[in-house]
Motif scaffolding. Sequence first.
Motif, PDB file in Angstrom:
ATOM      1  N   SER A  15       0.857  -1.183   0.000  1.00 56.43           N
ATOM      2  CA  SER A  15       0.000   0.000   0.000  1.00 56.43           C
ATOM      3  C   SER A  15       0.891   1.231   0.000  1.00 56.43           C
ATOM      4  O   SER A  15       1.835   1.318   0.791  1.00 56.43           O
ATOM      5  CB  SER A  15      -0.917   0.033   1.223  1.00 56.43           C
ATOM      6  N   ILE A  16       0.595   2.177  -0.892  1.00 57.04           N
ATOM      7  CA  ILE A  16       1.400   3.389  -0.995  1.00 57.04           C
ATOM      8  C   ILE A  16       0.533   4.614  -0.751  1.00 57.04           C
ATOM      9  O   ILE A  16      -0.680   4.596  -0.963  1.00 57.04           O
ATOM     10  CB  ILE A  16       2.092   3.499  -2.362  1.00 57.04           C
ATOM     11  N   GLY A  17       1.177   5.670  -0.278  1.00 51.91           N
ATOM     12  CA  GLY A  17       0.459   6.906  -0.003  1.00 51.91           C
ATOM     13  C   GLY A  17       1.230   7.732   1.002  1.00 51.91           C
ATOM     14  O   GLY A  17       2.459   7.688   1.036  1.00 51.91           O
ATOM     15  N   TYR A  18       0.504   8.468   1.827  1.00 50.54           N
ATOM     16  CA  TYR A  18       1.133   9.394   2.764  1.00 50.54           C
ATOM     17  C   TYR A  18       0.511   9.273   4.144  1.00 50.54           C
ATOM     18  O   TYR A  18      -0.690   9.027   4.278  1.00 50.54           O
ATOM     19  CB  TYR A  18       0.994  10.834   2.258  1.00 50.54           C
ATOM     20  N   LYS A  22      -3.535  13.131  10.809  1.00 49.07           N
ATOM     21  CA  LYS A  22      -4.947  12.796  10.600  1.00 49.07           C
ATOM     22  C   LYS A  22      -5.140  11.352  10.134  1.00 49.07           C
ATOM     23  O   LYS A  22      -6.273  10.880  10.046  1.00 49.07           O
ATOM     24  CB  LYS A  22      -5.559  13.755   9.581  1.00 49.07           C
ATOM     25  N   GLY A  23      -4.029  10.675   9.832  1.00 53.47           N
ATOM     26  CA  GLY A  23      -4.118   9.285   9.383  1.00 53.47           C
ATOM     27  C   GLY A  23      -3.457   9.083   8.038  1.00 53.47           C
ATOM     28  O   GLY A  23      -2.775   9.974   7.526  1.00 53.47           O
ATOM     29  N   ASP A  24      -3.651   7.893   7.472  1.00 55.54           N
ATOM     30  CA  ASP A  24      -3.031   7.540   6.207  1.00 55.54           C
ATOM     31  C   ASP A  24      -3.917   7.931   5.021  1.00 55.54           C
ATOM     32  O   ASP A  24      -5.140   7.772   5.071  1.00 55.54           O
ATOM     33  CB  ASP A  24      -2.764   6.035   6.137  1.00 55.54           C
ATOM     34  N   THR A  25      -3.270   8.439   3.980  1.00 55.04           N
ATOM     35  CA  THR A  25      -3.950   8.674   2.708  1.00 55.04           C
ATOM     36  C   THR A  25      -3.444   7.634   1.725  1.00 55.04           C
ATOM     37  O   THR A  25      -2.286   7.687   1.276  1.00 55.04           O
ATOM     38  CB  THR A  25      -3.649  10.087   2.169  1.00 55.04           C
ATOM     39  N   ILE A  26      -4.278   6.659   1.414  1.00 58.19           N
ATOM     40  CA  ILE A  26      -3.881   5.562   0.534  1.00 58.19           C
ATOM     41  C   ILE A  26      -4.140   5.946  -0.920  1.00 58.19           C
ATOM     42  O   ILE A  26      -5.245   6.329  -1.287  1.00 58.19           O
ATOM     43  CB  ILE A  26      -4.648   4.267   0.880  1.00 58.19           C
ATOM     44  N   ILE A  27      -3.097   5.848  -1.744  1.00 63.43           N
ATOM     45  CA  ILE A  27      -3.227   6.131  -3.171  1.00 63.43           C
ATOM     46  C   ILE A  27      -3.477   4.848  -3.955  1.00 63.43           C
ATOM     47  O   ILE A  27      -4.281   4.819  -4.883  1.00 63.43           O
ATOM     48  CB  ILE A  27      -1.961   6.840  -3.695  1.00 63.43           C
ATOM     49  N   ALA A  28      -2.783   3.779  -3.581  1.00 65.84           N
ATOM     50  CA  ALA A  28      -2.982   2.471  -4.218  1.00 65.84           C
ATOM     51  C   ALA A  28      -2.643   1.397  -3.200  1.00 65.84           C
ATOM     52  O   ALA A  28      -1.802   1.600  -2.322  1.00 65.84           O
ATOM     53  CB  ALA A  28      -2.117   2.325  -5.466  1.00 65.84           C
ATOM     54  N   SER A  29      -3.312   0.260  -3.311  1.00 64.66           N
ATOM     55  CA  SER A  29      -3.098  -0.813  -2.335  1.00 64.66           C
ATOM     56  C   SER A  29      -3.163  -2.174  -3.012  1.00 64.66           C
ATOM     57  O   SER A  29      -3.582  -2.302  -4.164  1.00 64.66           O
ATOM     58  CB  SER A  29      -4.143  -0.727  -1.214  1.00 64.66           C
ATOM     59  N   LEU A  43       5.760   1.938 -16.503  1.00 67.48           N
ATOM     60  CA  LEU A  43       4.705   2.215 -15.524  1.00 67.48           C
ATOM     61  C   LEU A  43       3.835   3.330 -16.077  1.00 67.48           C
ATOM     62  O   LEU A  43       4.327   4.430 -16.358  1.00 67.48           O
ATOM     63  CB  LEU A  43       5.329   2.629 -14.187  1.00 67.48           C
ATOM     64  N   ILE A  44       2.540   3.063 -16.222  1.00 71.57           N
ATOM     65  CA  ILE A  44       1.637   4.047 -16.805  1.00 71.57           C
ATOM     66  C   ILE A  44       0.406   4.243 -15.927  1.00 71.57           C
ATOM     67  O   ILE A  44       0.072   3.404 -15.096  1.00 71.57           O
ATOM     68  CB  ILE A  44       1.211   3.654 -18.235  1.00 71.57           C
ATOM     69  N   GLY A  45      -0.251   5.348 -16.135  1.00 78.35           N
ATOM     70  CA  GLY A  45      -1.457   5.689 -15.388  1.00 78.35           C
ATOM     71  C   GLY A  45      -1.731   7.171 -15.575  1.00 78.35           C
ATOM     72  O   GLY A  45      -0.830   7.940 -15.917  1.00 78.35           O
ATOM     73  N   ILE A  46      -2.965   7.589 -15.360  1.00 75.68           N
ATOM     74  CA  ILE A  46      -3.294   8.997 -15.529  1.00 75.68           C
ATOM     75  C   ILE A  46      -2.651   9.815 -14.415  1.00 75.68           C
ATOM     76  O   ILE A  46      -2.171   9.259 -13.415  1.00 75.68           O
ATOM     77  CB  ILE A  46      -4.825   9.219 -15.546  1.00 75.68           C
ATOM     78  N   ASN A  47      -2.630  11.126 -14.577  1.00 80.34           N
ATOM     79  CA  ASN A  47      -2.080  12.003 -13.548  1.00 80.34           C
ATOM     80  C   ASN A  47      -2.803  11.770 -12.220  1.00 80.34           C
ATOM     81  O   ASN A  47      -4.039  11.682 -12.183  1.00 80.34           O
ATOM     82  CB  ASN A  47      -2.239  13.466 -13.954  1.00 80.34           C
ATOM     83  N   GLY A  48      -2.015  11.659 -11.147  1.00 75.72           N
ATOM     84  CA  GLY A  48      -2.607  11.450  -9.833  1.00 75.72           C
ATOM     85  C   GLY A  48      -2.853  10.001  -9.483  1.00 75.72           C
ATOM     86  O   GLY A  48      -3.369   9.699  -8.400  1.00 75.72           O
ATOM     87  N   SER A  49      -2.484   9.085 -10.373  1.00 72.62           N
ATOM     88  CA  SER A  49      -2.737   7.663 -10.115  1.00 72.62           C
ATOM     89  C   SER A  49      -1.733   7.064  -9.136  1.00 72.62           C
ATOM     90  O   SER A  49      -1.957   5.977  -8.608  1.00 72.62           O
ATOM     91  CB  SER A  49      -2.729   6.870 -11.423  1.00 72.62           C
ATOM     92  N   GLY A  50      -0.602   7.772  -8.915  1.00 67.26           N
ATOM     93  CA  GLY A  50       0.363   7.282  -7.931  1.00 67.26           C
ATOM     94  C   GLY A  50       1.671   6.777  -8.512  1.00 67.26           C
ATOM     95  O   GLY A  50       2.443   6.118  -7.812  1.00 67.26           O
ATOM     96  N   LYS A  51       1.963   7.090  -9.766  1.00 69.70           N
ATOM     97  CA  LYS A  51       3.181   6.586 -10.410  1.00 69.70           C
ATOM     98  C   LYS A  51       4.438   7.028  -9.656  1.00 69.70           C
ATOM     99  O   LYS A  51       5.287   6.204  -9.321  1.00 69.70           O
ATOM    100  CB  LYS A  51       3.240   7.041 -11.869  1.00 69.70           C
ATOM    101  N   SER A  52       4.557   8.325  -9.422  1.00 65.48           N
ATOM    102  CA  SER A  52       5.761   8.834  -8.743  1.00 65.48           C
ATOM    103  C   SER A  52       5.846   8.312  -7.314  1.00 65.48           C
ATOM    104  O   SER A  52       6.934   7.991  -6.822  1.00 65.48           O
ATOM    105  CB  SER A  52       5.763  10.362  -8.748  1.00 65.48           C
ATOM    106  N   THR A  53       4.703   8.211  -6.648  1.00 64.13           N
ATOM    107  CA  THR A  53       4.686   7.695  -5.271  1.00 64.13           C
ATOM    108  C   THR A  53       5.152   6.245  -5.242  1.00 64.13           C
ATOM    109  O   THR A  53       5.928   5.842  -4.366  1.00 64.13           O
ATOM    110  CB  THR A  53       3.275   7.792  -4.673  1.00 64.13           C
TER     111      THR A  53
END
Length: 263
Positions: A15-18, A22-29, A43-53
């Motif tokens: 699971s990735i995110g921040y 206030k807790g965890d913000t999950i971008i993808a799991s 690695l592909i995906g639209i902007n905000g999908s979590g590629k860089s993360t």
Amino acid sequence: MKEHSNNILSVDNLSIGYSSKKGDTIIASGIRVILPQGQLVGLIGINGSGKSTLLRTLSGLQSPLSGNITLNGNHLSSTPPQELAQQLSVVLTGQSISKNLTVLELVSLGRQPYTNWLGSLSETDSTIITKALEATDTDTLKNKKCYELSDGQLQRVLIARALAQDTSVIILDEPMTHLDLHHKAAVLKLLTQITHEQQKTILFSTHDIELALPLCDYMIVLQEGIARMDTPQKLIEDNIFNTLFPSENVRFNKETGRFIINE
């Protein structure tokens, strides 16, 4: 995807995110991917999908929210920084570098994980640096200052530095950003050559899906918090690209391997 006997990097239930107060913000799991040796993985995906993360997490630059990352059989989280730097190199978009350095000086920095406390280069270090410059066709630029380079030249120099680091895995975040079509193709061909001739495992993110499709051995698609990895042909057959972008704007043509703007 099929299992390989020479898997370099494995991800299990990641699971990735921040994290914040206030807790965890999950971008993808639930991410499960395996990167084999000597393979080019896009690695592909639209902007905000979590590629860089995802790339930062796999590089050890950002902690996962949960799950395991294994590099060469060892947990990434327990690998000492210097040892990690001898196994995995990273080229990030907008990476802070001193453009007053010459190309040779910048590429030589790739040997830092191996040099003694004085930072002096051995004959072996110099040989590896020379080979990295030759492999990226930057040897004729070695005495130029980095501020004198075009975007395409600088991108090849950064890849040369990663090669000089002599790691089994190279991770690149958007290596073709701000390049014209000719230089995008040149970078992609270079990455393909490195993987197949030097048996490096290269993972790179890109928005240039149509260019990457014919050259990648595998692709990871990040979509709606889920990651799927397979060969480009299998992803096409399973209509994965048909739903990558909002269907009212763009559709994917399986026969041509191209995206078409809907009228």
